[in-house]
Design a protein around this motif. Structure first.
Motif, short mmCIF file in Angstrom:
data_model
loop_
_atom_site.label_atom_id
_atom_site.label_comp_id
_atom_site.label_asym_id
_atom_site.label_seq_id
_atom_site.Cartn_x
_atom_site.Cartn_y
_atom_site.Cartn_z
N LYS A 24 -3.66 18.44 18.74
CA LYS A 24 -3.23 17.47 17.74
C LYS A 24 -4.39 16.52 17.48
O LYS A 24 -4.97 15.96 18.42
CB LYS A 24 -1.99 16.70 18.22
CG LYS A 24 -1.48 15.67 17.22
CD LYS A 24 -0.19 15.04 17.69
CE LYS A 24 -0.41 14.09 18.84
NZ LYS A 24 0.83 13.32 19.17
N ILE A 25 -4.73 16.35 16.20
CA ILE A 25 -5.85 15.49 15.83
C ILE A 25 -5.33 14.32 15.00
O ILE A 25 -4.56 14.53 14.05
CB ILE A 25 -6.90 16.26 15.01
CG1 ILE A 25 -7.42 17.47 15.79
CG2 ILE A 25 -8.07 15.34 14.62
CD1 ILE A 25 -8.29 18.39 14.95
N LEU A 26 -5.71 13.12 15.36
CA LEU A 26 -5.37 11.94 14.56
C LEU A 26 -6.55 11.67 13.63
O LEU A 26 -7.66 11.42 14.09
CB LEU A 26 -5.10 10.74 15.44
CG LEU A 26 -4.73 9.44 14.70
CD1 LEU A 26 -3.40 9.60 13.97
CD2 LEU A 26 -4.69 8.27 15.67
N ILE A 27 -6.32 11.75 12.32
CA ILE A 27 -7.42 11.57 11.37
C ILE A 27 -7.24 10.28 10.58
O ILE A 27 -6.12 9.80 10.39
CB ILE A 27 -7.57 12.77 10.41
CG1 ILE A 27 -6.36 12.91 9.48
CG2 ILE A 27 -7.78 14.05 11.19
CD1 ILE A 27 -6.55 13.93 8.38
N SER A 28 -8.35 9.74 10.12
CA SER A 28 -8.35 8.45 9.43
C SER A 28 -8.14 8.61 7.94
O SER A 28 -8.91 8.11 7.12
CB SER A 28 -9.66 7.70 9.72
OG SER A 28 -10.77 8.53 9.41
N ILE B 21 -11.80 22.76 6.12
CA ILE B 21 -11.43 21.40 5.77
C ILE B 21 -12.05 20.43 6.76
O ILE B 21 -12.00 20.66 7.98
CB ILE B 21 -9.90 21.25 5.75
CG1 ILE B 21 -9.30 22.13 4.65
CG2 ILE B 21 -9.47 19.80 5.56
CD1 ILE B 21 -7.80 22.22 4.67
N ALA B 22 -12.65 19.37 6.24
CA ALA B 22 -13.28 18.36 7.09
C ALA B 22 -12.26 17.29 7.45
O ALA B 22 -11.81 16.54 6.60
CB ALA B 22 -14.47 17.73 6.36
N LEU B 23 -11.89 17.23 8.72
CA LEU B 23 -10.92 16.25 9.20
C LEU B 23 -11.68 15.10 9.86
O LEU B 23 -12.31 15.30 10.91
CB LEU B 23 -9.96 16.89 10.21
CG LEU B 23 -9.15 18.09 9.71
CD1 LEU B 23 -8.29 18.65 10.84
CD2 LEU B 23 -8.29 17.72 8.51
N PRO B 24 -11.64 13.90 9.28
CA PRO B 24 -12.40 12.78 9.85
C PRO B 24 -11.69 12.14 11.04
O PRO B 24 -10.56 11.69 10.93
CB PRO B 24 -12.49 11.80 8.68
CG PRO B 24 -11.25 12.07 7.87
CD PRO B 24 -10.95 13.54 8.03
N ASP B 25 -12.36 12.16 12.20
CA ASP B 25 -11.84 11.42 13.35
C ASP B 25 -12.83 10.33 13.71
O ASP B 25 -13.82 10.11 13.01
CB ASP B 25 -11.54 12.36 14.52
CG ASP B 25 -12.80 12.94 15.16
OD1 ASP B 25 -13.91 12.64 14.69
OD2 ASP B 25 -12.67 13.71 16.13
N GLY C 213 -16.55 11.51 13.97
CA GLY C 213 -17.23 12.18 12.86
C GLY C 213 -16.26 13.05 12.11
O GLY C 213 -15.25 12.56 11.58
N TYR C 214 -16.51 14.37 12.08
CA TYR C 214 -15.65 15.30 11.36
C TYR C 214 -15.40 16.54 12.21
O TYR C 214 -16.30 17.04 12.91
CB TYR C 214 -16.28 15.73 10.03
CG TYR C 214 -16.32 14.63 9.01
CD1 TYR C 214 -15.30 14.47 8.08
CD2 TYR C 214 -17.39 13.73 8.98
CE1 TYR C 214 -15.32 13.45 7.16
CE2 TYR C 214 -17.43 12.70 8.05
CZ TYR C 214 -16.39 12.57 7.14
OH TYR C 214 -16.42 11.55 6.23
N ILE C 215 -14.17 17.05 12.14
CA ILE C 215 -13.82 18.32 12.76
C ILE C 215 -13.50 19.29 11.62
O ILE C 215 -12.67 18.98 10.75
CB ILE C 215 -12.60 18.17 13.68
CG1 ILE C 215 -12.92 17.20 14.82
CG2 ILE C 215 -12.17 19.53 14.24
CD1 ILE C 215 -11.72 16.82 15.65
N ALA D 159 -12.45 19.03 0.50
CA ALA D 159 -12.38 19.72 1.79
C ALA D 159 -13.62 19.44 2.63
O ALA D 159 -13.55 19.42 3.86
CB ALA D 159 -12.23 21.23 1.56
N SER D 160 -14.74 19.22 1.97
CA SER D 160 -16.00 18.99 2.67
C SER D 160 -16.29 17.51 2.87
O SER D 160 -17.35 17.15 3.38
CB SER D 160 -17.15 19.62 1.88
OG SER D 160 -16.89 20.97 1.62
N ALA D 161 -15.36 16.65 2.46
CA ALA D 161 -15.53 15.19 2.60
C ALA D 161 -16.72 14.69 1.79
O ALA D 161 -17.42 13.77 2.19
CB ALA D 161 -15.68 14.79 4.07
#
Length: 250
Positions: free
Chosen positions: A181-185, A146-150, A153-155, A94-96
């Motif tokens: 809406k977030i597009l994550i890698s 939760i760390a969402l990578p865009d 960086g991270y959201i 969750a924290s990447a």
């Protein structure tokens, strides 16, 4: 060269990691090794390494406690080495934060070092992810952020903010409750690992939903669900029975 410190209370684990680094990661230079959290803090302050391998479970001061005791900035890359349970692994995901399961596999180590090199090239400091990990490690999994990578960086979001996730090739669209809406890698399978299983369900090879955001079931030519944001999603035939069971519907 990537300057590195290894912190692990078990000498045989240190020796195994050193051997794997020698065989698979010639770009890594181990400055020193430590067998306690206190030694680790002193060594990090003294050497300012690029990378720290940190054992999670150590006597007197575990890996999380060691990080919590360190004063900022914690501007090194971090790889946990662990035999720990799934809850702690979920906090790391969750924290990447990267981790390697013991006994450490050479090719997996090499892949982790490749990720470290990428982060270092991008000047991506680890500090914000370490802060997030320390916070997450003390929380129930539903309360973890939760760390969402865009691309920037991270959201960081809470699981409750996520309505559903939908695959797009090697990426994932994450639909949030505020209509963002977030597009994550990350591919959908990697995203699924970060989500609390008590509240999320895979309903299709291309979508995962937050059960708390399902507002309606529609039957017709297959099963569809209506989410809290009004979107309609198809449920795969193979996923139907399990979903209905989780929703308490026969």
């Amino acid at each position: 060269m990537i300057s590195t410190i290894i912190i692990d209370d078990e000498l045989h684990c240190i020796q195994t990691l050193l051997k794997n680094i020698e065989l698979h990661c010639p770009q890594v230079k181990v400055i020193t090794t430590c067998q306690s959290g206190k030694e680790g803090i002193d060594a990090i302050k003294k050497h300012n390494p690029d990378l720290v391998f940190l054992d999670v479970e150590m006597p007197e001061m575990n890996g999380f406690e060691m990080l919590d005791k360190m004063s900022a900035p914690r501007d090194f890359q971090l790889i946990f080495t662990t035999t720990y349970d799934q809850f702690v692994l979920r906090a790391m995901r969750a924290s990447a934060i990267d981790y390697l399961m013991k006994p450490i596999d050479g090719p997996e180590l090499a892949q982790a070092i490749e990720r470290v090199e990428k982060q270092l090239r991008n000047n991506n400091a680890e500090n914000h992810r370490i802060v997030n990990l320390i916070s997450n490690s003390d929380l129930d999994e539903d309360d973890q952020r939760i760390a969402l990578p865009d691309r920037h960086g991270y959201i960081f979001v809470s699981p409750a903010e996520i309505c559903y996730c939908k695959a797009e090739g090697a990426y994932t669209h994450v639909y949030l409750t505020n209509e963002r809406k977030i597009l994550i890698s990350k591919a959908l399978g990697e995203t699924e690992i970060m989500l609390p299983p008590r509240t999320f369900e895979r309903i299709h090879h291309s979508s995962i939903v937050n059960l708390a955001h399902i507002r309606q079931l529609k039957k017709g030519d297959g099963l569809f669900i209506i989410m809290s944001n009004g979107d309609s999603l198809s449920v795969a035939r193979s996923k139907k029975d399990h979903l209905l069971s989780r929703l308490g519907v026969k």
